[in-house]
Design a protein around this motif. Structure first.
Motif, PDB file in Angstrom:
ATOM      1  N   LEU A 213       0.833  -1.217   0.000  1.00 20.47           N
ATOM      2  CA  LEU A 213       0.000   0.000   0.000  1.00 20.47           C
ATOM      3  C   LEU A 213       0.859   1.256   0.000  1.00 20.47           C
ATOM      4  CD1 LEU A 213      -3.012  -0.713   2.361  1.00 20.47           C
ATOM      5  CD2 LEU A 213      -3.138   0.379   0.128  1.00 20.47           C
ATOM      6  N   CYS A 261      -9.076  -4.971   0.187  1.00 21.02           N
ATOM      7  CA  CYS A 261      -8.320  -4.474  -0.966  1.00 21.02           C
ATOM      8  C   CYS A 261      -7.836  -5.671  -1.778  1.00 21.02           C
ATOM      9  CB  CYS A 261      -7.150  -3.615  -0.510  1.00 21.02           C
ATOM     10  SG  CYS A 261      -6.163  -3.040  -1.915  1.00 21.02           S
ATOM     11  N   ARG A 264      -6.486  -4.322  -7.069  1.00 20.64           N
ATOM     12  CA  ARG A 264      -6.961  -3.936  -8.393  1.00 20.64           C
ATOM     13  C   ARG A 264      -8.243  -3.170  -8.176  1.00 20.64           C
ATOM     14  NH1 ARG A 264     -11.010  -7.959  -9.733  1.00 20.64           N
ATOM     15  NH2 ARG A 264     -10.918  -9.535  -8.103  1.00 20.64           N
ATOM     16  N   CYS A 270     -13.727  -0.396  -4.036  1.00 26.13           N
ATOM     17  CA  CYS A 270     -12.961   0.848  -4.182  1.00 26.13           C
ATOM     18  C   CYS A 270     -13.849   2.088  -4.058  1.00 26.13           C
ATOM     19  CB  CYS A 270     -12.218   0.856  -5.510  1.00 26.13           C
ATOM     20  SG  CYS A 270     -11.036  -0.514  -5.639  1.00 26.13           S
ATOM     21  N   CYS A 273     -13.766   2.915  -0.497  1.00 28.08           N
ATOM     22  CA  CYS A 273     -12.463   3.006   0.172  1.00 28.08           C
ATOM     23  C   CYS A 273     -12.008   4.469   0.256  1.00 28.08           C
ATOM     24  CB  CYS A 273     -11.440   2.166  -0.598  1.00 28.08           C
ATOM     25  SG  CYS A 273      -9.769   2.277   0.086  1.00 28.08           S
ATOM     26  N   CYS A 279      -4.641   5.614  -4.629  1.00 26.96           N
ATOM     27  CA  CYS A 279      -3.750   4.467  -4.844  1.00 26.96           C
ATOM     28  C   CYS A 279      -3.532   4.305  -6.348  1.00 26.96           C
ATOM     29  CB  CYS A 279      -4.352   3.196  -4.235  1.00 26.96           C
ATOM     30  SG  CYS A 279      -5.699   2.502  -5.201  1.00 26.96           S
ATOM     31  N   PHE A 281      -4.102   2.029  -8.337  1.00 30.13           N
ATOM     32  CA  PHE A 281      -5.145   1.357  -9.113  1.00 30.13           C
ATOM     33  C   PHE A 281      -6.318   2.279  -9.452  1.00 30.13           C
ATOM     34  CE2 PHE A 281      -3.107  -1.753  -6.337  1.00 30.13           C
ATOM     35  CZ  PHE A 281      -2.506  -2.527  -7.301  1.00 30.13           C
ATOM     36  N   THR A 282      -6.447   3.361  -8.720  1.00 30.61           N
ATOM     37  CA  THR A 282      -7.604   4.233  -8.939  1.00 30.61           C
ATOM     38  C   THR A 282      -7.191   5.667  -9.265  1.00 30.61           C
ATOM     39  OG1 THR A 282      -7.713   4.629  -6.559  1.00 30.61           O
ATOM     40  CG2 THR A 282      -9.131   2.889  -7.426  1.00 30.61           C
TER      41      THR A 282
END
Ligand code: SF4
Length: 294
Positions: A213, A261, A264, A270, A273, A279, A281-282
């Motif tokens: 993370l 988490c 992906r 997500c 979150c 992060c 991935f987003t």
């Protein structure tokens, strides 16, 4: 590394911390096993539970439970009679750790208790109060290992059980134990060493979950999970809370432990979150991830 995370990340971390259920999370964490002990057993128990905390959380908790059972919950008493503990632990094995390794750890902690009266005092005896925990922890582990030697003769298993901070490795288990002991009682951490060890000297226990993370959030650029990476991440968190940077450790770690988490973009997870849009991935989605229906 730029140690000042963007304001949006600072806000997201605070939100993650605020929403995190610490009291609930300890039931899926080795720390819950320490809470199961009587208060006077928890300082010593934190050491044993933390050192066994490698591998999957369910297996860790099972192994810790077996040690507690062998001691009848009285670790302090067991530390005074290692020969008896060794007999009661006969047959115990957890991955790299044997009954003899656990016996030597408990015996070594018993030596520190006998010499200093408490493990807090033993740690303080090697702490000049300067810098982070790496220096005093190195001294502490050296003292502990010398007390263990009679029962382990420096075996590989005993060395694995008590990692040496002077090697520069992340020593996740020690860093985690110091967080448990030094952070205030918040329903999860124990607050037992709060008078002796300030929370701004702690270093994050970088495990699989927090290291990944941290990388995804840009808290460190180091690819090696070592003490330098742990310091990088701690510095980044210190920029959000200068006095208590590790308040974010458990919420971050449990995003991974809980399986929430999935490394992906998963819309249903997500979109809920706090780290959405931050992060790796987003991030490309900007802000909250776009829903399929957008
Ligand atoms: S937004 Fe999704 S991928 Fe990113 S940290 Fe949160 S749960 Fe994991």
């Amino acid at each position: 590394v730029n140690h000042s995370p963007p304001a949006s990340l600072a806000q997201a971390l605070r939100e993650l911390d605020r929403a995190f259920d610490r009291k609930g999370a300890i039931h899926n964490d080795p720390l819950g096993c320490v809470h199961a002990l009587a208060p006077e057993q928890r300082e010593l128990g934190a050491h044993v539970a933390a050192m066994l905390s490698y591998g999957a959380v369910g297996q860790i908790r099972k192994a810790i439970g077996q040690v507690w059972d062998a001691c009848d919950g009285d670790l302090v008493g067991a530390s005074c009679d290692p020969a008896s503990l060794r007999r009661r632990l006969a047959g115990f094995a957890y991955r790299m750790t044997s009954a003899d390794d656990v016996t030597s750890l408990v015996a070594g902690l018993g030596c520190l208790l006998e010499e200093h009266g408490s493990l807090a005092a033993a740690f303080a005896s090697g702490d000049d109060g300067q810098g982070d925990i790496q220096g005093p922890l190195t001294v502490y582990v050296r003292h502990l290992r010398s007390g263990m030697a009679e029962w382990s003769a420096g075996s590989r298993g005993a060395r694995y059980l008590t990692p040496d901070p002077s090697t520069g490795s992340a020593v996740k288990r020690w860093c985690m134990m110091l967080r448990w002991l030094a952070r205030p009682d918040d329903g999860a951490d124990l607050g037992l060493w709060g008078d002796m060890l300030a929370t701004d000297r702690l270093v994050i226990p970088l495990d699989t979950h927090t290291s990944r993370l941290s990388w995804w959030l840009g808290l460190t650029t180091r690819k090696t999970v070592d003490f330098k990476a742990a310091r990088d991440v701690t510095d980044a968190l210190r920029a959000v809370d200068s006095l208590d940077p590790l308040r974010f450790d458990m919420p971050l770690c449990h995003l991974g432990i809980s399986g929430a988490c999935q490394h992906r973009f998963v819309e249903s997870v997500c979109s809920e979150c706090s780290l959405s849009g931050l992060c790796v991935f987003t991030r490309a989605l900007g802000g909250k991830p776009r829903l399929a229906s957008d």
